[in-house]
Write a protein that holds these residues in place. Structure first.
Motif, PDB file in Angstrom:
ATOM      1  N   MET A   1       0.845  -1.192   0.000  1.00 12.78           N
ATOM      2  CA  MET A   1       0.000   0.000   0.000  1.00 12.78           C
ATOM      3  C   MET A   1       0.880   1.241   0.000  1.00 12.78           C
ATOM      4  SD  MET A   1      -2.823   1.034   2.836  1.00 12.78           S
ATOM      5  CE  MET A   1      -3.595  -0.541   2.565  1.00 12.78           C
ATOM      6  N   ASP A  52      -8.956  -0.042   3.903  1.00 17.55           N
ATOM      7  CA  ASP A  52      -8.118  -0.598   2.835  1.00 17.55           C
ATOM      8  C   ASP A  52      -8.432   0.019   1.476  1.00 17.55           C
ATOM      9  OD1 ASP A  52      -6.426  -2.468   4.189  1.00 17.55           O
ATOM     10  OD2 ASP A  52      -8.179  -3.726   4.517  1.00 17.55           O
ATOM     11  N   THR A  53      -9.687  -0.022   1.091  1.00 15.74           N
ATOM     12  CA  THR A  53     -10.052   0.464  -0.245  1.00 15.74           C
ATOM     13  C   THR A  53      -9.931   1.986  -0.345  1.00 15.74           C
ATOM     14  OG1 THR A  53     -12.380   0.511   0.443  1.00 15.74           O
ATOM     15  CG2 THR A  53     -11.600  -1.476  -0.684  1.00 15.74           C
ATOM     16  N   ASP A  56      -6.238   3.186  -0.666  1.00 11.37           N
ATOM     17  CA  ASP A  56      -5.730   2.908  -2.010  1.00 11.37           C
ATOM     18  C   ASP A  56      -6.272   3.906  -3.029  1.00 11.37           C
ATOM     19  OD1 ASP A  56      -4.163   0.779  -1.285  1.00 11.37           O
ATOM     20  OD2 ASP A  56      -5.740  -0.720  -1.599  1.00 11.37           O
ATOM     21  N   GLU A  57      -7.495   4.355  -2.822  1.00  9.76           N
ATOM     22  CA  GLU A  57      -8.125   5.255  -3.784  1.00  9.76           C
ATOM     23  C   GLU A  57      -7.579   6.680  -3.700  1.00  9.76           C
ATOM     24  OE1 GLU A  57     -12.271   5.071  -3.031  1.00  9.76           O
ATOM     25  OE2 GLU A  57     -12.527   3.043  -3.844  1.00  9.76           O
ATOM     26  N   CYS A  59      -4.907   7.875  -1.451  1.00  9.18           N
ATOM     27  CA  CYS A  59      -3.514   8.052  -1.009  1.00  9.18           C
ATOM     28  C   CYS A  59      -3.360   9.303  -0.133  1.00  9.18           C
ATOM     29  CB  CYS A  59      -2.568   8.146  -2.200  1.00  9.18           C
ATOM     30  SG  CYS A  59      -2.450   6.638  -3.161  1.00  9.18           S
TER      31      CYS A  59
END
Length: 354
Positions: A1, A52-53, A56-57, A59
């Motif tokens: 990540m 988590d998602t 990642d989307e 940052c």
């Protein structure tokens, strides 16, 4: 990540100040939306189950992790998901030991969500400044170099990390206080949680040579007995300690008593430490700790006390700067204080602080 913090950052690159707020509480989301609405910080929200998602989307440069009930398991799971993204934990009325555990786990800062909007906004903006100035990279580099060094034992590194964690916890606590009384109370509570039961006095600078008693904690020396020696310390000793600028432990108390005068005789059979609290070359206070020589202050405590006194000096300077407090606006001497405070976390009964 990945996060922007992990990427190489060019000073020419514009700042985005993107922050992700992680909270499962609608009331916290509404409050923080209001806090940052007029700021230049771009705020995104998600729940703990969406970390988590979401990371990642977007940052994010910084994460504010709001925890309703302080659970190190929850914090640990969230930190794993966040990787090395700088993280502030937001909570309410956390205990000192839990706060130290937070910093040991890798949290960068703690904000009490009971603080005013201005305090929360200021702390977050300061965190962004630290990130983009590269302070965090340099700190991580120094720790990494030390761990890699052949001459550093694991025990030594553990001790250093304990000190860093404790100092970070103290800084997080005392930074919430923007008046001198709050700074004194928080500082003495934290200090005594580390030293154990002891008598403590904070003498505040009124000039380069004049000091006045701002706070006193009685463990085994009632205030009426301590007053004469505290007056003597304020008038004749503090400025010498300030000039020396270093943590002082009086190994020869008998010689110290002879130098101070008969007023100091109550310190015979005592272990005595003096801590000048200096900011930008100016001594703002001197803290005296003393207790029976049968329970002396350990040499291992010196590095922690040395670090805490620096933060104490910084916060005193901040309070003076914010409120433009000059000498005459320091608290009245404890001798003139009529209210008997017994609820500063130092015990009950004869234990007094003012």
């Amino acid at each position: 990540m990945e996060s922007k913090f992990n990427n190489e950052f060019s000073q020419d690159q514009s700042r985005n100040d993107d922050m992700l707020v992680v909270t499962d509480q609608g009331i916290d989301r509404e409050r923080l939306e209001q806090v940052f609405r007029q700021s230049e910080i771009r705020v995104y929200f998600c729940t703990t189950g969406e970390i988590d998602t979401t990371v990642d989307e977007i940052c994010p440069d910084l994460v504010l992790l709001c925890i309703e009930k302080m659970s190190m398991d929850v914090v640990g799971d969230c930190l794993k998901a966040l990787g090395r993204t700088p993280t502030i934990v937001g909570g309410r009325e956390i205990e000192v030991d839990s706060l130290v555990d937070l910093f040991r786990s890798g949290v960068d800062d703690y904000i009490d969500l009971c603080s005013t909007d201005d305090v929360i906004l200021d702390r977050v903006q300061s965190a962004f400044d630290d990130i983009f100035l590269g302070d965090r990279d340099s700190v991580i580099g120094m720790v990494g170099d030390s761990i890699a060094g052949d001459g550093v034992h694991h025990g030594d590194m553990a001790d250093r990390l304990d000190i860093v964690s404790s100092v970070s916890a103290y800084r997080a606590l005392v930074s919430q206080d923007l008046d001198i009384e709050g700074v004194l109370q928080t500082s003495l509570e934290f200090l005594l949680s580390k030293t154990g039961p002891t008598n403590a006095a904070v003498l505040l600078a009124e000039s380069e040579v004049d000091y006045a008693l701002g706070a006193y904690v009685n463990f085994e020396c009632p205030r009426e007995l301590a007053d004469p020696v505290l007056d003597r310390l304020a008038n004749g000793v503090c400025h010498h300690v300030a000039e020396q600028g270093e943590l002082v432990k009086f190994h020869d108390v008998k010689e110290f008593i002879e130098a101070v005068g008969t007023e100091a005789e109550i310190l015979q059979n005592s272990d005595v430490i003096a801590m000048p609290c200096i900011h930008e070359g100016e001594c703002l206070a001197v803290v005296f700790l003393f207790r029976d020589v049968s329970t002396p202050f350990s040499e291992e405590m010196a590095p922690l006390l040395d670090s805490l006194r620096q933060v104490f000096g910084e916060q005193l300077a901040k309070v003076i700067r914010i409120h433009n407090r000059l000498d005459a606006q320091w608290p009245d001497s404890v001798v003139d204080e009529t209210e008997d405070f017994t609820d500063w976390g130092f015990g009950t009964g004869d234990s007094k602080a003012a």
